[in-house]
Design a protein around this motif. Structure first.
Motif, PDB file in Angstrom:
ATOM      1  N   ILE A   1       0.290  -1.198  -0.196  1.00  0.00           N
ATOM      2  CA  ILE A   1      -0.106  -0.322  -0.137  1.00  0.00           C
ATOM      3  C   ILE A   1       1.012   1.149   0.025  1.00  0.00           C
ATOM      4  CG2 ILE A   1      -1.434   1.096   1.367  1.00  0.00           C
ATOM      5  CD1 ILE A   1      -3.007  -1.501   2.008  1.00  0.00           C
ATOM      6  N   LYS A   2       1.824   0.471   0.758  1.00  0.00           N
ATOM      7  CA  LYS A   2       2.685   2.250   0.906  1.00  0.00           C
ATOM      8  C   LYS A   2       3.607   2.297  -0.305  1.00  0.00           C
ATOM      9  CE  LYS A   2       3.481   4.381   4.209  1.00  0.00           C
ATOM     10  NZ  LYS A   2       2.647   5.610   4.377  1.00  0.00           N
ATOM     11  N   LYS A   3       3.443   1.445  -1.134  1.00  0.00           N
ATOM     12  CA  LYS A   3       4.019   1.395  -2.371  1.00  0.00           C
ATOM     13  C   LYS A   3       2.938   2.327  -3.580  1.00  0.00           C
ATOM     14  CE  LYS A   3       7.403  -1.888  -2.062  1.00  0.00           C
ATOM     15  NZ  LYS A   3       7.551  -3.682  -2.528  1.00  0.00           N
ATOM     16  N   THR A   4       1.912   2.759  -3.128  1.00  0.00           N
ATOM     17  CA  THR A   4       1.046   3.335  -4.428  1.00  0.00           C
ATOM     18  C   THR A   4      -0.023   4.275  -4.118  1.00  0.00           C
ATOM     19  OG1 THR A   4      -1.008   2.704  -6.242  1.00  0.00           O
ATOM     20  CG2 THR A   4      -0.753   1.766  -4.218  1.00  0.00           C
ATOM     21  N   ASP A   5      -0.180   5.502  -5.430  1.00  0.00           N
ATOM     22  CA  ASP A   5      -1.002   6.531  -4.450  1.00  0.00           C
ATOM     23  C   ASP A   5      -2.472   6.520  -4.903  1.00  0.00           C
ATOM     24  OD1 ASP A   5       1.343   7.867  -3.639  1.00  0.00           O
ATOM     25  OD2 ASP A   5       1.284   8.412  -5.536  1.00  0.00           O
ATOM     26  N   ASP A   6      -2.909   5.000  -5.827  1.00  0.00           N
ATOM     27  CA  ASP A   6      -4.249   5.355  -6.566  1.00  0.00           C
ATOM     28  C   ASP A   6      -4.565   3.580  -5.033  1.00  0.00           C
ATOM     29  OD1 ASP A   6      -5.899   3.382  -7.949  1.00  0.00           O
ATOM     30  OD2 ASP A   6      -4.735   2.798  -9.127  1.00  0.00           O
ATOM     31  N   ILE A   7      -5.760   5.535  -5.234  1.00  0.00           N
ATOM     32  CA  ILE A   7      -6.814   4.819  -3.759  1.00  0.00           C
ATOM     33  C   ILE A   7      -7.253   2.998  -4.427  1.00  0.00           C
ATOM     34  CG2 ILE A   7      -8.752   5.774  -4.509  1.00  0.00           C
ATOM     35  CD1 ILE A   7      -7.274   5.767  -0.866  1.00  0.00           C
ATOM     36  N   HIS A   8      -7.495   2.927  -4.712  1.00  0.00           N
ATOM     37  CA  HIS A   8      -8.066   1.636  -5.570  1.00  0.00           C
ATOM     38  C   HIS A   8      -7.326   0.907  -5.485  1.00  0.00           C
ATOM     39  CE1 HIS A   8     -11.482   3.994  -6.849  1.00  0.00           C
ATOM     40  NE2 HIS A   8     -11.053   4.584  -7.519  1.00  0.00           N
ATOM     41  N   LYS A   9      -6.042   0.541  -6.113  1.00  0.00           N
ATOM     42  CA  LYS A   9      -5.336  -0.185  -5.725  1.00  0.00           C
ATOM     43  C   LYS A   9      -5.159  -0.638  -4.011  1.00  0.00           C
ATOM     44  CE  LYS A   9      -1.977  -3.392  -7.455  1.00  0.00           C
ATOM     45  NZ  LYS A   9      -2.396  -4.416  -7.617  1.00  0.00           N
ATOM     46  N   LYS A  10      -4.641   0.741  -3.503  1.00  0.00           N
ATOM     47  CA  LYS A  10      -4.658   0.030  -2.601  1.00  0.00           C
ATOM     48  C   LYS A  10      -6.020  -0.335  -1.327  1.00  0.00           C
ATOM     49  CE  LYS A  10      -2.286   4.651  -1.346  1.00  0.00           C
ATOM     50  NZ  LYS A  10      -1.291   5.576  -0.285  1.00  0.00           N
ATOM     51  N   TYR A  11      -7.381  -0.120  -1.769  1.00  0.00           N
ATOM     52  CA  TYR A  11      -8.381  -0.989  -1.087  1.00  0.00           C
ATOM     53  C   TYR A  11      -8.021  -2.369  -1.938  1.00  0.00           C
ATOM     54  CZ  TYR A  11     -10.759   2.781   0.227  1.00  0.00           C
ATOM     55  OH  TYR A  11     -10.531   4.854   0.333  1.00  0.00           O
ATOM     56  N   GLU A  12      -7.382  -2.468  -3.287  1.00  0.00           N
ATOM     57  CA  GLU A  12      -7.715  -3.902  -3.534  1.00  0.00           C
ATOM     58  C   GLU A  12      -6.836  -4.614  -2.319  1.00  0.00           C
ATOM     59  OE1 GLU A  12      -5.666  -6.045  -7.587  1.00  0.00           O
ATOM     60  OE2 GLU A  12      -6.423  -4.079  -7.659  1.00  0.00           O
ATOM     61  N   LEU A  13      -5.318  -3.944  -2.200  1.00  0.00           N
ATOM     62  CA  LEU A  13      -4.086  -4.404  -1.892  1.00  0.00           C
ATOM     63  C   LEU A  13      -4.827  -5.157  -0.114  1.00  0.00           C
ATOM     64  CD1 LEU A  13      -1.271  -2.812  -3.107  1.00  0.00           C
ATOM     65  CD2 LEU A  13      -1.185  -4.917  -3.406  1.00  0.00           C
ATOM     66  N   ILE A  14      -5.265  -3.963   0.358  1.00  0.00           N
ATOM     67  CA  ILE A  14      -5.987  -4.235   1.967  1.00  0.00           C
ATOM     68  C   ILE A  14      -6.916  -5.087   1.611  1.00  0.00           C
ATOM     69  CG2 ILE A  14      -7.647  -3.080   2.150  1.00  0.00           C
ATOM     70  CD1 ILE A  14      -4.382  -3.304   4.156  1.00  0.00           C
TER      71      ILE A  14
ATOM     72  N   ASN B   1      -6.190   4.464   7.981  1.00  0.00           N
ATOM     73  CA  ASN B   1      -5.568   4.362   9.387  1.00  0.00           C
ATOM     74  C   ASN B   1      -3.918   4.571   8.580  1.00  0.00           C
ATOM     75  OD1 ASN B   1      -6.419   5.312  11.306  1.00  0.00           O
ATOM     76  ND2 ASN B   1      -7.085   2.534  11.023  1.00  0.00           N
ATOM     77  N   ILE B   2      -3.567   3.034   7.484  1.00  0.00           N
ATOM     78  CA  ILE B   2      -2.180   2.713   7.140  1.00  0.00           C
ATOM     79  C   ILE B   2      -1.991   4.777   6.764  1.00  0.00           C
ATOM     80  CG2 ILE B   2      -0.797   2.442   4.704  1.00  0.00           C
ATOM     81  CD1 ILE B   2      -2.708  -0.638   5.821  1.00  0.00           C
ATOM     82  N   ASN B   3      -3.189   5.416   5.456  1.00  0.00           N
ATOM     83  CA  ASN B   3      -2.151   7.078   5.627  1.00  0.00           C
ATOM     84  C   ASN B   3      -1.688   7.589   5.964  1.00  0.00           C
ATOM     85  OD1 ASN B   3      -1.989   5.586   2.696  1.00  0.00           O
ATOM     86  ND2 ASN B   3      -4.639   6.516   2.297  1.00  0.00           N
ATOM     87  N   LYS B   4      -2.335   7.928   7.389  1.00  0.00           N
ATOM     88  CA  LYS B   4      -2.709   9.092   7.997  1.00  0.00           C
ATOM     89  C   LYS B   4      -1.922   8.530   9.282  1.00  0.00           C
ATOM     90  CE  LYS B   4      -7.182  10.936   7.544  1.00  0.00           C
ATOM     91  NZ  LYS B   4      -8.857  11.386   8.375  1.00  0.00           N
ATOM     92  N   LEU B   5      -0.939   7.481   9.592  1.00  0.00           N
ATOM     93  CA  LEU B   5      -0.483   7.061  10.945  1.00  0.00           C
ATOM     94  C   LEU B   5       0.979   6.100  10.262  1.00  0.00           C
ATOM     95  CD1 LEU B   5      -3.897   5.877  13.211  1.00  0.00           C
ATOM     96  CD2 LEU B   5      -2.182   8.433  13.302  1.00  0.00           C
ATOM     97  N   PRO B   6       1.104   7.473   9.780  1.00  0.00           N
ATOM     98  CA  PRO B   6       2.775   6.173   9.442  1.00  0.00           C
ATOM     99  C   PRO B   6       3.848   6.177  10.350  1.00  0.00           C
ATOM    100  CG  PRO B   6       2.807   8.267   8.313  1.00  0.00           C
ATOM    101  CD  PRO B   6       1.400   8.251   8.709  1.00  0.00           C
ATOM    102  N   LYS B   7       3.731   6.807  11.318  1.00  0.00           N
ATOM    103  CA  LYS B   7       4.676   6.850  12.816  1.00  0.00           C
ATOM    104  C   LYS B   7       4.704   6.034  13.094  1.00  0.00           C
ATOM    105  CE  LYS B   7       6.889  10.997  12.505  1.00  0.00           C
ATOM    106  NZ  LYS B   7       6.449  13.317  12.899  1.00  0.00           N
TER     107      LYS B   7
END
Length: 113
Positions: free
Chosen positions: A40-53, A82-88
């Protein structure tokens, strides 16, 4: 250290299965989560992020994680947000969650009353 492990168990919804003979902890959800996280961290494509999770984590969820997700109203949107907003935060708990495998026997000693 123990509080981080306990937090990780709750956050990632580790599945515990109890029997009269032995208590088992399944840690596969942890590996699946971090695999999904890294992709998920490797892509900016939101649809791809949902597919991956979904394909790398939710679809492979243990029964315990499925119950945990239902009780906490967790879904793909919550995980991706949460992955996008809480990387730390995720970077701070990663090693603790991965260390759970090495603590499995110690954790299994504590059975519910």
């Amino acid at each position: 250290m123990k509080s981080r492990i306990i937090s990780a168990l709750l956050i990632l919804g580790i599945s515990k299965v109890y029997s009269q003979k032995k208590n088992y902890i399944f840690t596969s959800d942890i590996n699946h989560y971090w695999e999904a996280y890294d992709q998920i961290k490797k892509t900016d494509d939101i649809h791809k992020k949902y597919e991956l999770i979904n394909t790398l984590y939710i679809d492979k969820a243990s029964d315990g994680l499925k119950v945990f997700m239902k009780k906490r109203n967790l879904n793909d949107s919550v995980f991706v947000e949460n992955i996008n907003k809480l990387p730390k935060y995720w970077n701070s708990v990663r090693n603790s969650t991965l260390a759970i495998k090495s603590k499995q026997k110690e954790i299994e000693k504590y059975k519910p009353v």
